[in-house]
Design a protein around this motif. Structure first.
Motif, PDB file in Angstrom:
ATOM      1  N   PRO A 161       0.815  -1.219   0.000  1.00 20.19           N
ATOM      2  CA  PRO A 161       0.000   0.000   0.000  1.00 20.19           C
ATOM      3  C   PRO A 161       0.847   1.266   0.000  1.00 20.19           C
ATOM      4  O   PRO A 161       1.829   1.364   0.742  1.00 20.19           O
ATOM      5  N   LEU A 162       0.466   2.206  -0.849  1.00 19.28           N
ATOM      6  CA  LEU A 162       1.140   3.503  -0.929  1.00 19.28           C
ATOM      7  C   LEU A 162       0.292   4.612  -0.324  1.00 19.28           C
ATOM      8  O   LEU A 162       0.800   5.641   0.092  1.00 19.28           O
ATOM      9  N   GLY A 163      -1.031   4.404  -0.319  1.00 17.41           N
ATOM     10  CA  GLY A 163      -1.923   5.429   0.193  1.00 17.41           C
ATOM     11  C   GLY A 163      -3.370   5.037  -0.007  1.00 17.41           C
ATOM     12  O   GLY A 163      -3.680   3.946  -0.475  1.00 17.41           O
ATOM     13  N   VAL A 164      -4.252   5.970   0.344  1.00 15.78           N
ATOM     14  CA  VAL A 164      -5.685   5.795   0.156  1.00 15.78           C
ATOM     15  C   VAL A 164      -6.216   7.050  -0.518  1.00 15.78           C
ATOM     16  O   VAL A 164      -6.029   8.161  -0.012  1.00 15.78           O
ATOM     17  N   LEU A 165      -6.837   6.860  -1.668  1.00 13.04           N
ATOM     18  CA  LEU A 165      -7.444   7.979  -2.382  1.00 13.04           C
ATOM     19  C   LEU A 165      -8.867   8.184  -1.880  1.00 13.04           C
ATOM     20  O   LEU A 165      -9.613   7.228  -1.738  1.00 13.04           O
ATOM     21  N   ASN A 166      -9.220   9.426  -1.646  1.00  8.40           N
ATOM     22  CA  ASN A 166     -10.557   9.788  -1.209  1.00  8.40           C
ATOM     23  C   ASN A 166     -11.274  10.448  -2.382  1.00  8.40           C
ATOM     24  O   ASN A 166     -10.666  11.204  -3.147  1.00  8.40           O
ATOM     25  N   ALA A 167     -12.566  10.189  -2.527  1.00  9.64           N
ATOM     26  CA  ALA A 167     -13.347  10.732  -3.644  1.00  9.64           C
ATOM     27  C   ALA A 167     -13.274  12.255  -3.681  1.00  9.64           C
ATOM     28  O   ALA A 167     -13.178  12.854  -4.759  1.00  9.64           O
ATOM     29  N   ARG A 168     -13.302  12.888  -2.548  1.00 19.40           N
ATOM     30  CA  ARG A 168     -13.241  14.352  -2.487  1.00 19.40           C
ATOM     31  C   ARG A 168     -11.934  14.870  -3.088  1.00 19.40           C
ATOM     32  O   ARG A 168     -11.924  15.827  -3.859  1.00 19.40           O
ATOM     33  N   ASP A 169     -10.814  14.217  -2.757  1.00 17.10           N
ATOM     34  CA  ASP A 169      -9.521  14.635  -3.295  1.00 17.10           C
ATOM     35  C   ASP A 169      -9.459  14.443  -4.804  1.00 17.10           C
ATOM     36  O   ASP A 169      -8.927  15.286  -5.532  1.00 17.10           O
TER      37      ASP A 169
END
Length: 146
Positions: free
Chosen positions: A112-120
Motif C-alpha cells: 500500500p502507498l496510500g488511500v485515495l478519497n473521492a473528495r480529493d
C-alpha cells in the motif's frame, strides 16, 4: 492527470493494521479522520480493507463483551485497487460506478502507498478543468500568444 499527483495526500490518509489485530483495536482507530484501514500481512502486502460498515456488521453478530473477533473475520477481501500510473478520471469512474468513498493505492508488489478519497480526486479533476478553461480563455483572447 495521473494518480501520482495525489500521492502525497493519499500517503497521509493511509492507515494500516495487521491481519491478526483485534476488531476492537480497529474500531478505535476508525474515527472522524479515518474511514478505511488497509489490512496487511506480515510482509506488508494488502490483504483487505476494513471500513466502519465492516466493523458494525461484525459487531452486530457478536454476543456482548465476549466479541474478540480478529480483523480478518470482518475485512473486505475482494479489494479494488489502483496504481500511481493510472488516470484520475478512471479512478473517479470506478468510484462513482461502485459507490466507493475511498480506494487503496498500491505499487506493483501489492504494497500500500496510500488511500485515495473521492473528495480529493474530484478536487484535482476540477482543478484540471479550471486550468484548461484558463488556457482556452487566454487562447481566444490572444493573451500570451504573440
Amino acid at each position: 492527470m495521473l494518480i501520482r499527483k495525489l500521492l502525497p495526500v493519499a500517503r497521509r490518509r493511509l492507515q494500516t493494521i495487521d491481519l491478526g489485530a483485534a476488531l476492537l483495536q480497529a474500531a478505535r482507530r476508525l474515527g472522524t479522520d479515518c474511514d478505511m484501514l488497509v489490512v496487511c500481512d506480515a510482509a506488508g502486502r494488502l490483504e483487505g480493507v476494513l471500513t466502519k460498515t465492516d466493523v458494525v456488521r461484525q459487531t452486530g453478530r457478536c454476543a456482548g463483551a465476549g466479541c474478540t473477533a480478529p480483523v480478518v473475520e470482518a475485512m473486505t477481501r475482494d479489494v479494488t485497487t489502483v496504481t500511481a500510473d493510472g488516470w484520475l478520471q478512471d479512478v473517479w469512474d470506478i468510484m462513482k460506478a461502485r459507490g466507493f468513498r475511498n480506494i487503496p493505492l498500491v505499487d506493483a508488489a501489492g504494497l500500500p502507498l496510500g488511500v485515495l478519497n473521492a473528495r480529493d480526486v474530484l478536487q484535482m479533476l476540477l482543478q484540471e478543468v479550471r486550468e484548461e478553461e484558463n488556457l482556452l480563455h487566454d487562447y481566444v483572447m490572444n493573451i500570451g500568444y504573440r
